[in-house]
Design an enzyme around this catalytic site. Structure first.
Site, PDB file in Angstrom:
ATOM      1  N   HIS A 131      13.208 -74.867  63.478  1.00 36.61           N
ATOM      2  CA  HIS A 131      12.033 -74.107  63.014  1.00 36.61           C
ATOM      3  C   HIS A 131      11.562 -74.616  61.652  1.00 36.61           C
ATOM      4  CE1 HIS A 131       9.330 -70.824  62.071  1.00 36.61           C
ATOM      5  NE2 HIS A 131      10.029 -70.558  60.983  1.00 36.61           N
ATOM      6  N   GLU A 197       7.941 -63.744  65.537  1.00 39.43           N
ATOM      7  CA  GLU A 197       9.046 -64.650  65.232  1.00 39.43           C
ATOM      8  C   GLU A 197      10.267 -64.136  65.957  1.00 39.43           C
ATOM      9  OE1 GLU A 197       9.358 -65.086  60.927  1.00 39.43           O
ATOM     10  OE2 GLU A 197       7.890 -66.716  60.974  1.00 39.43           O
ATOM     11  N   ASP A 231       9.979 -60.581  63.812  1.00 38.19           N
ATOM     12  CA  ASP A 231       9.391 -60.590  62.477  1.00 38.19           C
ATOM     13  C   ASP A 231       7.911 -60.950  62.608  1.00 38.19           C
ATOM     14  OD1 ASP A 231       9.049 -60.649  59.741  1.00 38.19           O
ATOM     15  OD2 ASP A 231       9.946 -62.637  59.496  1.00 38.19           O
ATOM     16  N   TYR A 242       1.281 -67.414  50.325  1.00 38.54           N
ATOM     17  CA  TYR A 242       2.723 -67.621  50.161  1.00 38.54           C
ATOM     18  C   TYR A 242       3.146 -68.454  48.946  1.00 38.54           C
ATOM     19  CZ  TYR A 242       3.386 -72.428  51.915  1.00 38.54           C
ATOM     20  OH  TYR A 242       3.409 -73.785  52.058  1.00 38.54           O
TER      21      TYR A 242
HETATM   22 MN    MN Z   1      11.020 -64.468  59.696  1.00 30.21          MN
END
Ligand code: MN
Length: 414
Positions: A131, A197, A231, A242
């Site tokens: 990931h 997620e 998530d 972010y």
């Molecule tokens: Mn996550």
């Protein structure tokens, strides 16, 4: 082992499982386990002698959350589970007409499963190499997909516990700031890139004082068990917000967990060794033995009209950093943990596209849409879609599963 209670061969809740959860029925709630399609009310069990000799405070199983019970310690939770398992086998303590007709047993369709744990702090890791590599390729530099720290420590961040909800809770599409391609100023509006997620979470069952570290070889004493964890993530919001501190509003609007805590005892037969770690890790992250678990995972998207498509088939065994290393790292600076804390794995992606754990990766930033059986396509999750996560272990004829981790996206908050 075989139970006197009927258990379908595909059931998650075989005699080998005996998970803990909290149910609600007609205004009362309590701690329970499940066998097949039957809920076992642990408070009602205390009216029998099944737990005789175990020191259980009065009313421990009639509480709204499981925290008080798990804070009694693993010696107690393990013994309660063992008594239940022995009691539920054919010829066991509960295999008795008087009990079978009592309020100990409830059909699972008569109850609603509640969020079982009052979750204190929630931490999300980023521990799947596949990931992290995929995200690094898409958003940074294919030649340096993993950042320099990634192979040396389990990267994580502190998430939000207040918006963690149990399976079947409707999910609202979040609004927020995004920066459209080639725009000069950000805009405000509903996320157009709502994603899931695929993760697993573990629950802390034993607290530490500040200043105490947890070594990798002691870490399992602090882990009660695992659950499925979605998530939910708004990629367009995430992309803009972010830097430099990581995800914030892109993730704190909701996360979904499955209602059953599958204990480490139940998962014991499914231990497996994890990926080889290269380069060598620092001494406090070294571990011995098999610390990964062979847990099959899947994600389906079901449209409003009922068209269903499996978009991911992954496995918890792919995790590069295991739970013991995560906990050792989390506490190495003296950070304390408390009963009911939740630690999630990070998105669990396998090596091939059909094993990727988010739409971001499956559709490769929207460039490879998924074709749905009703003729529509998906790059991200649309209103009316239900995201269905499942997890199960199977070995030598023994099967256990995690129950549902489902969430339907119902549109924006009104
Ligand atoms: Mn996550």
């Amino acid at each position: 082992m075989k139970s006197f209670v009927y258990v379908h061969e595909d059931s998650d809740f075989t005699i080998y499982n005996i998970p803990f959860g909290v149910f609600k029925k007609e205004g009362h709630h309590g701690v329970c386990t499940r066998i097949g399609d039957t809920i076992v009310d642990l408070h009602q069990c205390t009216t029998t002698t099944i737990f005789e000799g175990i020191e259980l405070p009065e009313g421990i199983f009639s509480q709204r959350y499981i925290n008080s019970f798990i804070s009694l310690g693993k010696k107690i939770t393990r013994e309660v589970r063992r008594r239940l398992q022995n009691g539920l086998v054919t010829g066991g303590f509960l295999d008795n007409d008087m009990f079978k007709e009592s309020t100990i047993f409830i059909s699972s369709d008569e109850v609603t499963m509640l969020l079982p744990v009052h979750i204190g702090d929630y931490t999300d890791f980023y521990s799947s190499r596949e990931h992290a590599t995929n995200v690094g390729i898409m958003f940074r530099d294919p030649a340096n997909a993993l950042l320099p720290n990634w192979l040396h420590l389990p990267v994580g961040y502190h998430g939000r516990a207040s918006s963690i909800v149990v399976s079947d809770t409707p999910i609202h599409r979040p609004s927020g700031q995004t920066m459209p391609e080639e725009a000069e100023k950000p805009v405000f509006g509903p996320s157009r890139q709502l994603d899931f997620e695929l993760e697993m979470g573990f629950i802390i069952g034993k607290e530490t004082p500040m200043g105490q570290t947890i070594s990798t070889d002691k870490a399992e004493e602090y882990i009660l068990g695992l659950m499925l964890f979605n998530d939910w993530s708004a990629r367009d919001i995430q992309k803009w917000e972010y830097v430099p501190l990581g995800p914030f509003l892109a993730k704190n609007f909701a996360s979904t967990i499955s209602p059953w805590i599958i204990t480490l005892e139940a998962l014991e037969p499914f231990r497996i060794s994890g990926p080889q770690q290269e380069p060598d890790v620092l001494p406090y992250l070294r571990y011995e033995g098999s610390k990964n678990y062979d847990i099959h995972l899947s994600v389906d998207i079901i449209t409003e009209s009922g068209a269903s498509k499996r978009v991911s088939t992954s496995n918890f065994k792919y995790m590069y950093w295991n739970m013991c290393q995560q906990l050792a790292h989390h506490t190495v600076n003296g950070c304390n943990v408390r009963v009911g804390d939740l630690m999630a794995s990070g998105t669990i992606s396998g090596t091939t596209p059909d094993a990727y754990g988010s739409m971001l990766e499956i559709c490769w930033k929207g460039t490879k849409p998924v074709q749905m059986p009703d003729g529509t396509e998906r790059k991200f999750i649309l209103d009316g879609d239900t995201v269905v996560m499942r997890g199960w272990c199977e070995k030598d004829g023994v099967r256990i599963g995690f129950g549902p981790c489902d969430g339907k996206v119902v549109g924006e908050w009104k």
